[in-house]
Design an enzyme around this catalytic site. Structure first.
Site, mmCIF file in Angstrom:
data_model
loop_
_atom_site.group_PDB
_atom_site.id
_atom_site.type_symbol
_atom_site.label_atom_id
_atom_site.label_comp_id
_atom_site.label_asym_id
_atom_site.label_seq_id
_atom_site.Cartn_x
_atom_site.Cartn_y
_atom_site.Cartn_z
ATOM 1 N N ASP A 166 0.818 -1.214 0.000
ATOM 2 C CA ASP A 166 0.000 0.000 0.000
ATOM 3 C C ASP A 166 0.852 1.263 0.000
ATOM 4 O OD1 ASP A 166 -2.029 -1.823 0.345
ATOM 5 O OD2 ASP A 166 -2.883 -0.863 2.119
ATOM 6 N N HIS A 223 3.640 -2.198 3.145
ATOM 7 C CA HIS A 223 3.708 -0.848 2.563
ATOM 8 C C HIS A 223 5.067 -0.665 1.888
ATOM 9 C CE1 HIS A 223 0.701 -0.671 5.774
ATOM 10 N NE2 HIS A 223 0.129 0.304 5.092
#
Length: 265
Positions: free
Chosen positions: A76, A221
């Site tokens: 992400d 992430h």
């Protein structure tokens, strides 16, 4: 996930991934106009034919995850300064992943080189909003803008129409799901949270990713250096356990249905 988001993120985790945000509407961050670099039509057409983008993108490698131990690694908040290094690592191991991109981050990468490379390397793209707000706290129009602006920019840069989205912080409700359906997007949450945004230690990220089960969707992430540093060990660990690395769509053997919410297979 950014450090400034820690309080809201902890609240979202404490309640549940599909938490409701307070009923009052939060103020939407402004969405600045962005003129995307236009891909040459001849080049784009060649890509569309040779790589089968559009409704058939990304090309499935036809894994049967009802029989294999499949796991979907997802990243992400990018693309960012460490994304290219991550793509190098994944390419070296011939591993495909899913990237949930933020519109502002795509816009910041002038020319869209990183998002185009994600596509050209065979990874799956997902919509992670324009500016990373908690969508459940926004008005209908604001949610629509957050998703549409990112969809439009990615399409202008790559020719790809995204079919999946991940609400920031897992903040969703019936209204967000309805707008996702309207935009042709399935909501993809997760079953394994590495907490890599909180504990910036590669060994800790590896240990949590190693808790994956067959059918898991793992949340990470690519904006964190320590996460990218953990990826080789994560791949080694899960490979030793017999896992096959797939994209989200490959995990389900089809494009997930718009408006539905998925956390694992």
């Amino acid at each position: 996930m950014r450090v400034w988001a820690v309080p809201l993120a902890l609240l979202a985790l404490a309640v549940c991934v599909t938490c409701s945000v307070a009923s009052h509407q939060q103020k939407e961050p402004p969405i600045a106009p962005y003129k995307a670099a236009v891909v040459d039509p001849a080049v784009l057409a060649k890509r569309l034919v040779s790589m089968q983008y559009g409704s058939g993108w990304p090309r499935s490698r036809k894994f049967d995850c009802s029989k294999l131990k499949c796991v979907a690694l997802t990243f992400d908040d990018g693309p960012g300064e460490y994304t290219a290094r991550l793509l190098d690592l994944l390419r070296k191991r011939d591993v495909k992943a899913t990237f949930f991109v933020i519109g502002q981050m795509v816009a910041a990468d002038k020319g869209g080189h990183l998002v185009r490379r994600i596509v050209e390397d065979g990874h799956e793209l997902g919509n992670h909003s324009w500016s990373h707000p908690a969508l459940a706290g926004l008005s209908h129009d604001a949610v629509q803008r957050q998703l549409q602006h990112t969809n439009d920019l990615v399409f202008k840069l790559t020719g790809v129409r995204m079919h999946i989205m991940r609400p920031p912080y897992g903040s969703t409700n019936a209204a967000v799901a309805a707008e996702a359906r309207q935009e042709g997007l399935a909501e993809i949450l997760w079953s394994v949270d590495t907490l890599d945004w909180l504990h910036r230690v590669p060994a800790a990220v590896t240990r949590r990713a190693g808790e994956a089960k067959p059918g898991s969707i793992v949340l990470m992430h690519d904006i964190h250096r320590t996460t990218v540093e953990a990826v080789p060990a994560i791949l080694d660990l899960l490979a030793r356990k017999g896992f096959t690395f797939v994209t989200v769509s490959e995990l389900y053997g089809r494009t997930p249905s718009p408006g539905r919410t998925y956390t694992e297979r």
